[in-house]
Design an enzyme around this catalytic site. Sequence first.
Site, PDB file in Angstrom:
ATOM      1  N   SER A  68     -31.055  58.868  53.498  1.00  0.00           N
ATOM      2  CA  SER A  68     -29.813  59.241  54.164  1.00  0.00           C
ATOM      3  C   SER A  68     -29.712  60.754  54.177  1.00  0.00           C
ATOM      4  CB  SER A  68     -28.616  58.654  53.394  1.00  0.00           C
ATOM      5  OG  SER A  68     -27.390  59.200  53.839  1.00  0.00           O
TER       6      SER A  68
ATOM      7  N   TYR B 240     -23.334  56.987  45.728  1.00  0.00           N
ATOM      8  CA  TYR B 240     -24.267  56.772  46.836  1.00  0.00           C
ATOM      9  C   TYR B 240     -25.201  57.968  46.991  1.00  0.00           C
ATOM     10  CZ  TYR B 240     -25.871  56.082  51.656  1.00  0.00           C
ATOM     11  OH  TYR B 240     -26.645  55.945  52.792  1.00  0.00           O
TER      12      TYR B 240
END
Length: 244
Positions: free
Chosen positions: A129, A142
Amino acid sequence: MTGAGRGIGAAVARRIAAAGHAVALSARTEAELASVAGTVPGEPLVLPADVTDPGAADALCSAVERAWGPVEVLVLAAGAGVASPLADTSDADWQRMLELNLTAPFRLLRRAVPAMVDAGWGRIVAIASVAARRGEPLVAAYSASKHGLLGLVRSAAAELAGTGVTVNAVCPGYVDTPMTDATVAAIAARTGRTPQQARAALERRQPIGRLITADEVADAVLLCVGSAAITGQGIEVDGGAVQA
């Protein structure tokens, strides 16, 4: 490949199969896998599994080995996110992010690598990501897990250089997937914006002014699979948000 039931994983599965690879599809939900399998060229294996189970890596690789032989291309697309202020992030949320986004890929990579090295050829691609490349508010767990995943990729690539095995990460921005739909709903609930306003805010985070498509992420995965000279990279697919 993991995370193949929808979104990026499903798009990558279709592209990998179209490129001539036999594809094993894994995700937690068998019905989603069956739906994706119907759109994938060839005869894919459907292997429902929870990759956070410590035995899942061996079970999945063993199933592929029984059907086709050793894993040659490993795409690690299973993942999830959680958003909350740092002070409100629970131990359970922290642990869930690490188990799914970092520990599960580590176990699968560890299980698949020896046979790839023995064969002198292998491709490993993890879906990370942009949160692996920069800090973002409200996503400490995250972001930490994705930073760790990129570190795992880089270390493995350095160790395996010269063996014929490459290891890379693809780092998408906001992609038009069910995961982003959940993010939009969470933003709307937290801020009072409409879902349309929340989605538009995410689109503006990327210089191209729109969400990335799952197929655009799949393009980068196929690039990594096709090249022997790309390894140890975190390839941004984010519309120019992070210029690495």
